[in-house]
Design a protein around this motif. Structure first.
Motif, PDB file in Angstrom:
ATOM      1  N   GLY A  72      34.667  53.652 -20.508  1.00  0.00           N
ATOM      2  CA  GLY A  72      33.244  53.862 -20.738  1.00  0.00           C
ATOM      3  C   GLY A  72      32.674  53.105 -21.917  1.00  0.00           C
ATOM      4  N   ASP A  73      33.485  52.251 -22.553  1.00  0.00           N
ATOM      5  CA  ASP A  73      32.991  51.466 -23.695  1.00  0.00           C
ATOM      6  C   ASP A  73      32.000  50.405 -23.224  1.00  0.00           C
ATOM      7  N   MET A  74      31.307  49.819 -24.183  1.00  0.00           N
ATOM      8  CA  MET A  74      30.229  48.863 -23.892  1.00  0.00           C
ATOM      9  C   MET A  74      30.745  47.432 -23.935  1.00  0.00           C
ATOM     10  N   LEU A  75      30.531  46.722 -22.846  1.00  0.00           N
ATOM     11  CA  LEU A  75      30.920  45.318 -22.744  1.00  0.00           C
ATOM     12  C   LEU A  75      29.660  44.457 -22.801  1.00  0.00           C
ATOM     13  N   THR A  76      29.690  43.432 -23.650  1.00  0.00           N
ATOM     14  CA  THR A  76      28.553  42.527 -23.792  1.00  0.00           C
ATOM     15  C   THR A  76      29.040  41.091 -23.678  1.00  0.00           C
ATOM     16  N   PRO A  77      28.114  40.150 -23.517  1.00  0.00           N
ATOM     17  CA  PRO A  77      28.517  38.750 -23.683  1.00  0.00           C
ATOM     18  C   PRO A  77      29.018  38.537 -25.103  1.00  0.00           C
ATOM     19  N   GLY A  78      29.864  37.554 -25.291  1.00  0.00           N
ATOM     20  CA  GLY A  78      30.246  37.198 -26.650  1.00  0.00           C
ATOM     21  C   GLY A  78      29.012  36.808 -27.437  1.00  0.00           C
ATOM     22  N   PHE A  79      28.935  37.253 -28.669  1.00  0.00           N
ATOM     23  CA  PHE A  79      27.773  36.945 -29.498  1.00  0.00           C
ATOM     24  C   PHE A  79      27.804  35.471 -29.918  1.00  0.00           C
ATOM     25  N   ILE A  80      26.628  34.882 -30.026  1.00  0.00           N
ATOM     26  CA  ILE A  80      26.490  33.468 -30.385  1.00  0.00           C
ATOM     27  C   ILE A  80      25.652  33.374 -31.645  1.00  0.00           C
ATOM     28  N   ASP A  81      26.243  32.879 -32.704  1.00  0.00           N
ATOM     29  CA  ASP A  81      25.579  32.766 -34.008  1.00  0.00           C
ATOM     30  C   ASP A  81      24.782  31.469 -34.034  1.00  0.00           C
ATOM     31  N   ASN A  82      23.447  31.589 -34.086  1.00  0.00           N
ATOM     32  CA  ASN A  82      22.599  30.407 -33.931  1.00  0.00           C
ATOM     33  C   ASN A  82      22.512  29.522 -35.166  1.00  0.00           C
ATOM     34  N   HIS A  83      22.991  30.014 -36.312  1.00  0.00           N
ATOM     35  CA  HIS A  83      22.808  29.250 -37.555  1.00  0.00           C
ATOM     36  C   HIS A  83      23.821  29.766 -38.572  1.00  0.00           C
ATOM     37  N   CYS A  84      24.835  28.958 -38.835  1.00  0.00           N
ATOM     38  CA  CYS A  84      25.865  29.353 -39.791  1.00  0.00           C
ATOM     39  C   CYS A  84      26.557  28.108 -40.307  1.00  0.00           C
ATOM     40  N   HIS A  85      27.570  28.311 -41.145  1.00  0.00           N
ATOM     41  CA  HIS A  85      28.272  27.192 -41.781  1.00  0.00           C
ATOM     42  C   HIS A  85      29.780  27.440 -41.769  1.00  0.00           C
ATOM     43  N   VAL A  86      30.275  27.946 -40.627  1.00  0.00           N
ATOM     44  CA  VAL A  86      31.674  28.361 -40.566  1.00  0.00           C
ATOM     45  C   VAL A  86      32.649  27.187 -40.671  1.00  0.00           C
ATOM     46  N   LEU A  87      32.218  25.992 -40.287  1.00  0.00           N
ATOM     47  CA  LEU A  87      33.104  24.827 -40.384  1.00  0.00           C
ATOM     48  C   LEU A  87      33.016  24.209 -41.769  1.00  0.00           C
ATOM     49  N   TRP A  88      31.825  23.811 -42.173  1.00  0.00           N
ATOM     50  CA  TRP A  88      31.677  23.084 -43.432  1.00  0.00           C
ATOM     51  C   TRP A  88      31.895  23.984 -44.651  1.00  0.00           C
ATOM     52  N   ILE A  89      31.098  25.045 -44.776  1.00  0.00           N
ATOM     53  CA  ILE A  89      31.311  25.967 -45.897  1.00  0.00           C
ATOM     54  C   ILE A  89      32.633  26.702 -45.722  1.00  0.00           C
ATOM     55  N   GLY A  90      33.015  26.924 -44.462  1.00  0.00           N
ATOM     56  CA  GLY A  90      34.333  27.508 -44.230  1.00  0.00           C
ATOM     57  C   GLY A  90      35.416  26.675 -44.867  1.00  0.00           C
ATOM     58  N   ALA A  91      35.334  25.348 -44.695  1.00  0.00           N
ATOM     59  CA  ALA A  91      36.319  24.455 -45.317  1.00  0.00           C
ATOM     60  C   ALA A  91      36.215  24.499 -46.833  1.00  0.00           C
ATOM     61  N   LEU A  92      34.993  24.521 -47.341  1.00  0.00           N
ATOM     62  CA  LEU A  92      34.802  24.531 -48.799  1.00  0.00           C
ATOM     63  C   LEU A  92      35.304  25.818 -49.448  1.00  0.00           C
ATOM     64  N   GLN A  93      35.499  26.869 -48.640  1.00  0.00           N
ATOM     65  CA  GLN A  93      36.053  28.104 -49.203  1.00  0.00           C
ATOM     66  C   GLN A  93      37.405  27.848 -49.867  1.00  0.00           C
ATOM     67  N   ALA A  94      38.089  26.785 -49.435  1.00  0.00           N
ATOM     68  CA  ALA A  94      39.370  26.444 -50.051  1.00  0.00           C
ATOM     69  C   ALA A  94      39.194  25.987 -51.484  1.00  0.00           C
ATOM     70  N   LEU A  95      37.961  25.612 -51.844  1.00  0.00           N
ATOM     71  CA  LEU A  95      37.696  25.088 -53.180  1.00  0.00           C
ATOM     72  C   LEU A  95      36.922  26.054 -54.067  1.00  0.00           C
ATOM     73  N   MET A  96      36.569  27.216 -53.534  1.00  0.00           N
ATOM     74  CA  MET A  96      35.662  28.075 -54.309  1.00  0.00           C
ATOM     75  C   MET A  96      36.049  29.546 -54.249  1.00  0.00           C
ATOM     76  N   THR A  97      35.602  30.267 -55.266  1.00  0.00           N
ATOM     77  CA  THR A  97      35.772  31.709 -55.263  1.00  0.00           C
ATOM     78  C   THR A  97      34.545  32.355 -54.627  1.00  0.00           C
ATOM     79  N   LYS A  98      34.792  33.354 -53.807  1.00  0.00           N
ATOM     80  CA  LYS A  98      33.715  34.102 -53.162  1.00  0.00           C
ATOM     81  C   LYS A  98      33.416  35.406 -53.904  1.00  0.00           C
ATOM     82  N   ASP A  99      34.160  35.655 -54.980  1.00  0.00           N
ATOM     83  CA  ASP A  99      33.974  36.903 -55.722  1.00  0.00           C
ATOM     84  C   ASP A  99      32.599  37.001 -56.369  1.00  0.00           C
ATOM     85  N   LEU A 100      31.908  35.863 -56.510  1.00  0.00           N
ATOM     86  CA  LEU A 100      30.603  35.893 -57.175  1.00  0.00           C
ATOM     87  C   LEU A 100      29.602  36.768 -56.433  1.00  0.00           C
TER      88      LEU A 100
END
Length: 620
Positions: A111-139
């Motif tokens: 009885g759980d809810m099934l939806t289409p996979g969500f699509i993020d229209n605007h993000c930076h998961v590749l570029w800023i994702g890569a830069l996470q290797a160079l930065m702290t997110k604790d800020l």
């Protein structure tokens, strides 16, 4: 918030009892039916009967689900069948019987809810994702300059092999004068270049060593970051266009740190896996640099994108017309990648990212009326109207979609003017040019123009939550038309949703909550309460409407026969997000800009018919 935390347990128990009382009989009948279906199907195949797909049947069948399809012509179903990565059936549990064969994996969704996979229209998961290797997110957790110093020094000590010390997440509110400088930066760290990105990603904070290195290594690229100067013409340590910062403009990949490339790949993998646990299967990374493309293709070659779908948008800086021929050459290179490198998991070459302005916090959004806290200041644009007309005319003429950062009503109008000019010059086509963020579109002229011209609003509901700066900069009255989702819907403008990660939370539950509840940082619904929208509409904006915004609506975004089987199974009915008791039943905690509490709603995520995430392997 204390009251919320105190009453949440009681609400959860009460809700559980109500659900059991109301649905127990229905659920038992449903479970017995599913069991009967499976037994009958097994018996048929043992007797040699065949299904529509042959004796082996479909690869995957999900039954006994509340299926929200995002298909307006068939919005709800009970069961889905998948073969060869494609959806082959959408309907009721009885009808899916013939799709079950001896090799079919059958999942009872309880009885759980099934939806289409969500699509993020605007993000930076590749570029800023890569830069996470160079930065702290604790800020993001910092509430003072002392916190910033503690987090930066901790990171620097832990990563002595990194040439530069980066971080993301500082806020203007706790900085003296609401804007940092290089000398304050030196009090944090002095013997290594420090580059800290604001929580919204637009403003950079540098110490003296960072300023010296960046200017010496690439003066032109440094100038393009719009370094602020004081009354004597000296650099202050603030970069107003830090959104354009690319460390590869100043350092080689080897200089950035030993093994940094693999660290970058690991960070991208981490954020993409996190997204799958939230039901996000598709992304538009809206800022891809030419120097990053070889790394991205290498990451794909290692299988890094096998479980997701990502479209990249090429960054076109506000100084691009200084070398018009170089711009056209780069765009031609980018356009060629659409045919040469795009596949089912990575699309390149069909869209670009531009900026018309900055952000409200730093008074760099262009407004039609002055800022409430600076009556003489209307903000600023990164392009003149003439130059922006020209650059969009070039891009549109090459058949490429424009995705332009535009938040203020003045900036939005300038972009609409340019898109209209492109239509006049090049002729109309289904370009789907977008306004990224589209926070403050003027209601009487510009919203109707968006509808008439076919301009898309690519918005991120997370931004609505805001902070004290929002009220200071815009004033209470102007906030009544901030992020006007319902008004845009009424004009039948294609409205899509995303996160703007890392400036916003990746989990779409937060965006769905804010879109339907419109609670601001004070947890009050006093900013345009009439602009809240229905949860079903919000779900479509995050699925099929985002697919439209990415030019991918024929492949993903809804649960329809023939489309890729990208699915998310939630253990709650997402319609309850719009109810008054949701926050009571599922409280959240807030630490600085870190928000937690709604991470465990997804039971399973499927991409191309393959189960790529399971919360509990014993259940599914």
């Amino acid at each position: 918030m204390c009251v919320l935390l105190y009453t949440s347990a009681i609400c959860e128990k009460l809700n559980s009892k109500m659900q059991k009382k109301e649905y127990l009989g229905e659920e038992m009948r449903k479970r017995l039916f599913i069991l009967t279906v499976i037994v009958i199907a097994t018996g048929l195949f043992l007797l040699g009967c065949s299904s529509d797909g042959g004796s082996s049947g479909s690869d995957l069948v999900i039954m006994n689900a509340r299926v929200f399809t995002s298909d307006v012509s068939n919005p709800w179903a009970e069961a889905v069948a998948v073969s060869g990565g494609k959806i082959t059936y959408v309907g009721d549990d009885t009808g899916v019987l013939t799709y079950i064969g001896s090799n079919t994996r059958v999942i009872d969704a309880h009885g759980d809810m099934l939806t289409p996979g969500f699509i993020d229209n605007h993000c930076h998961v590749l570029w800023i994702g890569a830069l996470q290797a160079l930065m702290t997110k604790d800020l993001y957790k910092a509430t003072s300059v002392d916190d910033i110093k503690r987090f930066v020094l901790k990171y620097a000590e832990k990563n002595p092999h990194h040439t530069i010390v980066m971080g993301v997440g500082w806020q203007y509110s706790y900085i003296p004068g609401e804007m940092p400088d290089k000398d304050l930066g030196d009090t944090i760290i002095k013997d290594r270049p420090m580059l800290l990105m604001s929580y919204g990603g637009n403003t950079g904070w540098l110490n003296n060593m960072a300023i010296e290195q960046l200017e010496q290594r690439n003066a032109t690229a440094f100038r393009h970051l719009a370094p602020a100067v004081d009354s004597e013409g000296e650099y202050t340590g603030v970069l107003m266009h830090f959104h354009a910062f690319n460390p590869l403009d100043f350092y080689t990949i080897e200089e950035l740190g030993s093994n940094i490339k693999q660290e970058m790949f690991n960070e991208i993998t981490k954020i993409l896996k996190s997204g799958l646990s939230y039901g996000v299967t598709g992304y538009n990374d809206v800022q891809i640099y030419k120097s990053f493309i070889p790394l991205l293709l290498e990451f794909r070659g290692q299988g890094g994108l096998d479980n997701v779908r990502v479209r990249g948008s090429y960054y076109v800086g506000s100084y691009s017309l200084e070398d018009e021929e170089g711009l056209k050459s780069n765009l031609a290179y980018w356009r060629a990648l659409y045919g040469a490198e795009s596949d089912d998991h990575l699309v390149l070459g069909d869209s670009v990212k531009l900026y018309i302005e900055g952000v409200f916090d730093s008074h760099t959004c262009l407004l039609l009326e002055p800022y409430a806290d600076q009556p003489e200041n209307y903000g600023e644009a990164t392009w003149s109207q003439e130059d922006f007309n020209k650059v969009t005319e070039i891009i549109d003429g090459m058949g490429i979609q424009c995705c332009t950062h535009a938040s203020g009503d003045g900036g939005i109008r300038r972009v609409i003017n340019a898109y209209e000019n492109a239509i006049t010059v090049n002729g109309y086509r289904d370009a789907r040019h977008r306004l990224e963020h589209c926070d403050l579109p003027e209601p009487t002229q510009d919203q109707p123009r968006m509808a008439r011209l076919g301009i898309y609003a690519a918005m991120q509901p997370n931004h609505f939550f805001g902070n004290t700066n929002g009220e200071k900069r815009l004033g209470f009255d102007r906030l009544q038309r901030f992020e006007p989702w319902r008004s845009l819907e009424s004009h039948q403008i294609n409205l899509s949703f995303g996160s703007d990660w890392a400036a916003g939370l990746l989990n779409p539950i937060y965006g769905l909550f804010l879109a339907t509840q419109r609670l601001n940082y004070k947890f009050e619904p006093d900013w345009g309460p009439n602009e809240k929208i229905l949860i079903e509409n919000a779900l479509r904006h995050y699925t099929i409407d985002s697919a439209n915004a990415l030019l991918l609506e024929n492949k993903i975004g809804s649960i329809e026969v023939g489309k890729d089987a990208d699915l998310a199974l939630f253990n709650i009915d997402l319609r309850t997000i719009a109810s008054d008791w949701f926050l009571l039943a599922y409280p959240i905690s807030v630490e600085g800009m870190e928000v937690t509490g709604w991470e465990d709603f997804v039971e399973m995520t499927v991409v191309g018919g393959k189960i790529v995430y399971r919360k509990n392997e014993e259940n599914y």
